[in-house]
Design an enzyme around this catalytic site. Structure first.
Site, PDB file in Angstrom:
ATOM      1  N   ASP A  29     -47.808 -27.703  66.648  1.00  0.00           N
ATOM      2  CA  ASP A  29     -47.965 -28.935  66.163  1.00  0.00           C
ATOM      3  C   ASP A  29     -46.227 -29.623  66.213  1.00  0.00           C
ATOM      4  OD1 ASP A  29     -49.518 -30.599  64.441  1.00  0.00           O
ATOM      5  OD2 ASP A  29     -47.504 -31.138  64.365  1.00  0.00           O
ATOM      6  N   ASN A  86     -59.477 -31.867  60.206  1.00  0.00           N
ATOM      7  CA  ASN A  86     -59.589 -33.664  59.490  1.00  0.00           C
ATOM      8  C   ASN A  86     -60.749 -34.302  60.447  1.00  0.00           C
ATOM      9  OD1 ASN A  86     -57.623 -33.138  57.473  1.00  0.00           O
ATOM     10  ND2 ASN A  86     -55.659 -33.169  59.356  1.00  0.00           N
ATOM     11  N   HIS A  99     -59.545 -31.393  66.525  1.00  0.00           N
ATOM     12  CA  HIS A  99     -58.662 -29.666  66.879  1.00  0.00           C
ATOM     13  C   HIS A  99     -58.764 -28.781  65.451  1.00  0.00           C
ATOM     14  CE1 HIS A  99     -56.299 -33.175  65.678  1.00  0.00           C
ATOM     15  NE2 HIS A  99     -56.184 -33.087  64.413  1.00  0.00           N
TER      16      HIS A  99
HETATM   17  P1  AMP Z   1     -54.607 -34.621  62.658  1.00  0.00           P
HETATM   18  O1  AMP Z   1     -54.059 -35.729  61.993  1.00  0.00           O
HETATM   19  O2  AMP Z   1     -55.638 -34.095  62.350  1.00  0.00           O
HETATM   20  O3  AMP Z   1     -55.427 -35.923  63.799  1.00  0.00           O
HETATM   21  O4  AMP Z   1     -53.540 -34.504  63.298  1.00  0.00           O
HETATM   22  C1  AMP Z   1     -52.889 -34.992  64.432  1.00  0.00           C
HETATM   23  C2  AMP Z   1     -51.803 -33.984  64.806  1.00  0.00           C
HETATM   24  O5  AMP Z   1     -51.082 -34.072  66.179  1.00  0.00           O
HETATM   25  C3  AMP Z   1     -50.347 -33.662  63.600  1.00  0.00           C
HETATM   26  O6  AMP Z   1     -50.407 -32.294  62.926  1.00  0.00           O
HETATM   27  C4  AMP Z   1     -49.511 -33.949  64.686  1.00  0.00           C
HETATM   28  O7  AMP Z   1     -47.988 -33.509  64.360  1.00  0.00           O
HETATM   29  C5  AMP Z   1     -50.421 -33.207  65.744  1.00  0.00           C
HETATM   30  N1  AMP Z   1     -49.403 -33.625  67.003  1.00  0.00           N
HETATM   31  C6  AMP Z   1     -49.115 -34.697  67.392  1.00  0.00           C
HETATM   32  N2  AMP Z   1     -48.682 -35.149  68.714  1.00  0.00           N
HETATM   33  C7  AMP Z   1     -48.194 -34.099  69.487  1.00  0.00           C
HETATM   34  C8  AMP Z   1     -47.744 -33.382  70.577  1.00  0.00           C
HETATM   35  N3  AMP Z   1     -47.432 -34.283  71.770  1.00  0.00           N
HETATM   36  N4  AMP Z   1     -47.960 -32.124  70.234  1.00  0.00           N
HETATM   37  C9  AMP Z   1     -48.501 -31.433  69.602  1.00  0.00           C
HETATM   38  N5  AMP Z   1     -48.786 -31.739  67.923  1.00  0.00           N
HETATM   39  C10 AMP Z   1     -48.407 -32.953  68.578  1.00  0.00           C
END
Ligand code: AMP
Ligand code: ZN
Length: 113
Positions: A29, A86, A99
């Site tokens: 992440d 989530n 994810h």
């Molecule tokens: P959610 O809130 O469950 O949709 O989680 C989305 C996650 O994606 C968050 O924890 C972000 O920090 C992560 N995220 C967003 N952009 C990226 C990226 N480019 N590479 C890795 N993780 C990411």
């Protein structure tokens, strides 16, 4: 292609991969919420958990077992870890491609915020 995680899967946006199979990839992440914070992401675009079908059962099972394997590989199998999907607004879903979050390396509060 507008989906962020589809773009990562396609190699258009870099990510720090920790595992990959034919069905999914796992990468760090970008804003880690624990010393180990990995996202396990299916190669197939599925927007939310609400969109799963019985044909995805093996995929989700394999993603869950991968989370356990990554936690174990980092030495957190006994101390513990958390896995989270989530779904939609109240859970704070920000990326609409499912994810599985794997969080480990610190004591995690319950109930979550
Ligand atoms: P959610 O809130 O469950 O949709 O989680 C989305 C996650 O994606 C968050 O924890 C972000 O920090 C992560 N995220 C967003 N952009 C990226 C990226 N480019 N590479 C890795 N993780 C990411
Ligand atoms: Zn996608």
């Amino acid at each position: 292609m507008s989906c962020l995680f589809c773009r990562i899967i396609a190699g258009e946006i870099p990510a720090t991969k920790v595992a990959e199979t034919e069905q999914f990839i796992a990468f760090r992440d970008i804003t880690p919420q624990a010393p180990l914070h990995v996202l396990i992401v299916p190669r197939k675009h599925i927007s939310t958990l609400n969109d799963l079908t019985p044909s995805d059962d093996a995929l989700v099972g394999a993603m869950t077992r991968e989370a356990a394997a990554i936690a174990k590989a980092h030495g957190y199998d006994t101390s513990g870890y958390r896995t989270v999907f989530n779904c939609n607004q109240d859970a704070g879903q920000a990326v609409f491609h499912i994810h599985l979050h794997l969080l480990a390396g610190r004591s995690l509060a319950w109930p979550p915020g």
